[in-house]
Design an enzyme around this catalytic site. Structure first.
Site, PDB file in Angstrom:
ATOM      1  N   GLY A  27      52.374  25.689  79.039  1.00 21.67           N
ATOM      2  CA  GLY A  27      53.494  25.986  79.919  1.00 21.67           C
ATOM      3  C   GLY A  27      53.685  24.920  80.969  1.00 21.67           C
ATOM      4  N   GLY A  28      54.096  25.372  82.175  1.00 19.23           N
ATOM      5  CA  GLY A  28      54.345  24.429  83.265  1.00 19.23           C
ATOM      6  C   GLY A  28      53.082  23.688  83.672  1.00 19.23           C
ATOM      7  N   GLY A  87      65.715 -12.247  76.624  1.00 17.11           N
ATOM      8  CA  GLY A  87      65.431 -11.261  77.658  1.00 17.11           C
ATOM      9  C   GLY A  87      63.940 -10.988  77.782  1.00 17.11           C
ATOM     10  N   ALA A  88      63.235 -11.136  76.664  1.00 22.46           N
ATOM     11  CA  ALA A  88      61.796 -10.844  76.714  1.00 22.46           C
ATOM     12  C   ALA A  88      61.054 -11.911  77.518  1.00 22.46           C
ATOM     13  CB  ALA A  88      61.239 -10.741  75.304  1.00 22.46           C
TER      14      ALA A  88
END
Ligand code: HXC
Length: 513
Positions: A168-169, A403-404
């Site tokens: 769960g949370g 870009g790399a």
């Protein structure tokens, strides 16, 4: 009189230390799990654990909830290799380690202490999640823990061991910590369990497939480490802590090393194949340049096209970031960008210099990447490098295209010292892609297009794909002999040890999450 009181204490101490009682302890052991206290004993230096809130009990007026001393968690402080830490360990033998109001208060108290003292906090999770019978009080307790996770982030190291259910949370607090380690076949993390998955989606999935250590280490990236068993888990946490400072105002300890800082490796260049399309293992290069070949890898099984982890150079902790040509040719993609951006931000928060080794052909193309948000996620890497003010040393080993090249700790993102090997290829595009664009007409009219392409690629590589154009511009500070990579990085680290760099005041940046 005094003796009686002391005896009474001994008796309630014994009861408290039995957790949920012998049967439940036996059940815990039969599942192959240690108890909360046995785990703390493995983690901390012998005899240093001081337990707090041992006699806390739940305050619910629901008579169906049995009362136990400790109320489902064991919390307190002790040392790891002589260094102060605070710990909390969920006790599954008490109401399934579920989190009620008082357990929540205990954990919050340990976190508050760690933050005030300025030392790491380590959480050991084995819990059924929010205590159902305590209702909203349990949910409130989680909220208080999330708030503290956020306040502690970037101030003290937060480490989570997932050694049992984490449902769960309850998964969100671990996710907000810096490092998560899961034990194989025991640790399980999921927001909704297999039964809900079956009901809502009609899908059959086991606990292990859905949220086991492998799933989170290889697919979701939630787990930074996988341990074969609990013993290995605690050994890994101890090693991890050894690389870190106590808090963001301190530096990691410098550990004396027998490895000569001036050690050269004339074989290093031979790890890089002559043929730029052939694969090699970047980890061989990392191991050669760090102290005693000791590299502590993080996220080893996730986004394997990039490598991140801690090592020491001349005794100083460094964060290593390196492309891995063995996977996806070392291309950058969504997962590798997320993995690396988070690692860089950790290093920057905790005064750990970043050493970047570059060999990447660029960002991975394709609809899968574009539609899943490579623009959004890839930009995080740029953001993290720009934001980081710790010493940043980059060495380009092979390809650094487009870009790399910029993303991988380039000078313009404010790396401090940028080296390149003579084998480095720095250009806007790789040779093949570049010539098909700039020589499209020549190639179309050529009788033997394949031979022409080969020749043009060679010419392109000779002219553009080398480190000297960048070195002429000063964006590469020095082209170095690969054999000297270790001493050259160490000298840069020493030169930058007192680096101070500031950024404009802001409440916080708005990294593209
Ligand atoms: C109260 C719980 C409990 C819970 C387990 N127990 N989970 N008690 N609240 N959440 C108790 C059981 O009743 C049992 O008590 C003991 O713990 C051991 O549980 P078992 O089921 O026998 O153990 P096991 O078979 O190993 O299964 C473990 C488990 C399962 C997978 C964790 O218990 C389970 O599914 N629990 C519920 C998980 C869950 O849905 N939690 C709520 C999530 S919602 P006895 O007395 O028999 O020993 C949530 C919201 C948080 O967490 C939101 C924050 C934002």
């Amino acid at each position: 009189m005094h003796e009686e009181k002391t005896k009474r204490l001994a008796a309630i101490k014994k009861t408290a230390e039995n957790g949920g009682g012998p049967e439940r302890v036996e059940a815990q052991h039969s599942k192959g799990k240690l108890t909360a206290r046995e785990r703390i004993a493995l983690l901390l230096d012998e005899g240093t654990f001081v337990e707090l809130d041992k006699y806390v009990m739940h305050k619910s007026d629901d008579p169906s909830i049995q009362k136990f001393f400790g109320d489902g968690s064991v919390t307190g402080f002790g040392t790891i290799a002589g260094r102060q830490v605070f710990v909390f360990s969920y006790d599954f033998t008490v109401l399934g380690g579920s989190l009620g109001e008082m357990t929540g208060k205990k954990i919050a108290k340990a976190m508050d202490h760690a933050l005030k003292v300025g030392c790491p906090i380590i959480g050991i999770i084995d819990s059924g999640g929010a205590r159902i019978q305590e209702g909203v009080a349990s949910l409130d307790a989680y909220g208080d823990i999330f708030f503290r996770n956020t306040m502690a982030s970037g101030v003290i190291p937060q480490i989570t061991a997932s050694i049992g259910p984490c449902a769960g949370g309850a998964v969100y607090s671990p996710a907000m910590t810096d490092f998560v380690i899961m034990v194989e076949n025991i640790g399980q993390m999921f927001v909704t369990g297999p039964e809900v998955v079956k009901e809502v989606l009609s899908q059959e999935v086991s606990f292990e497939e859905l949220g086991g250590a492998r799933a989170h280490a290889t697919k979701s990236g939630v787990a930074h480490f996988v341990a074969k068993n609990e013993y290995e888990c605690f050994d890994k946490i101890k090693k991890l802590v050894s690389f870190l400072p106590q808090n963001n105002a301190e530096e990691p300890a410098i550990i004396e090393t027998s490895d000569d800082p001036n050690r050269i490796d004339t074989n290093l260049v031979n790890i890089l194949p002559e043929n730029p399309y052939q694969q090699y293992d970047m980890k061989d290069i990392i191991k050669s340049i760090v102290d005693n070949g000791d590299f502590f890898e993080i996220h080893e099984l996730f986004a394997e096209n990039i490598i991140v982890g801690f090592a020491r150079m001349a005794g100083r902790t460094v964060g290593i970031v390196a492309n891995q040509p063995m996977y996806l040719a070392g291309a950058l993609d969504i997962n590798s960008s997320n993995k690396t951006a988070r690692f860089i931000r950790f290093c920057d928060s905790f005064n750990i210099p970043i050493v970047t080794l570059v060999d990447t052909p660029g960002y991975l193309p394709g609809t899968d990447q574009e539609h899943n948000g490579i623009i959004r996620h890839g930009s995080k890497l740029l953001f993290a490098y720009c934001e980081a003010t710790v010493p940043k040393i980059t060495c380009i080993i092979g390809k650094a295209y487009g870009g790399a090249y910029i993303a991988m700790g380039s000078k313009n993102l404010r790396a401090d010292i940028n080296y390149a090997w003579p084998t480095a290829e720095i250009a806007v595009l790789g040779p093949e892609a570049a010539i098909t664009i700039i020589h499209r007409r020549d190639l179309k009219s050529s009788a033997d297009a394949a031979a022409k392409k080969k020749q043009l690629a060679k010419e392109y590589r000779d002219k553009f794909a080398n480190p000297y154009i960048a070195a002429e511009k000063g964006t590469i500070d020095l082209v170095i002999d690969p054999a000297e990579t270790r001493p050259m990085i160490i000298r840069a680290l020493e030169a930058l040890a007192n680096k101070k760099e500031s950024r404009p005041w802001k409440k916080h940046g708005n990294i593209n999450l």
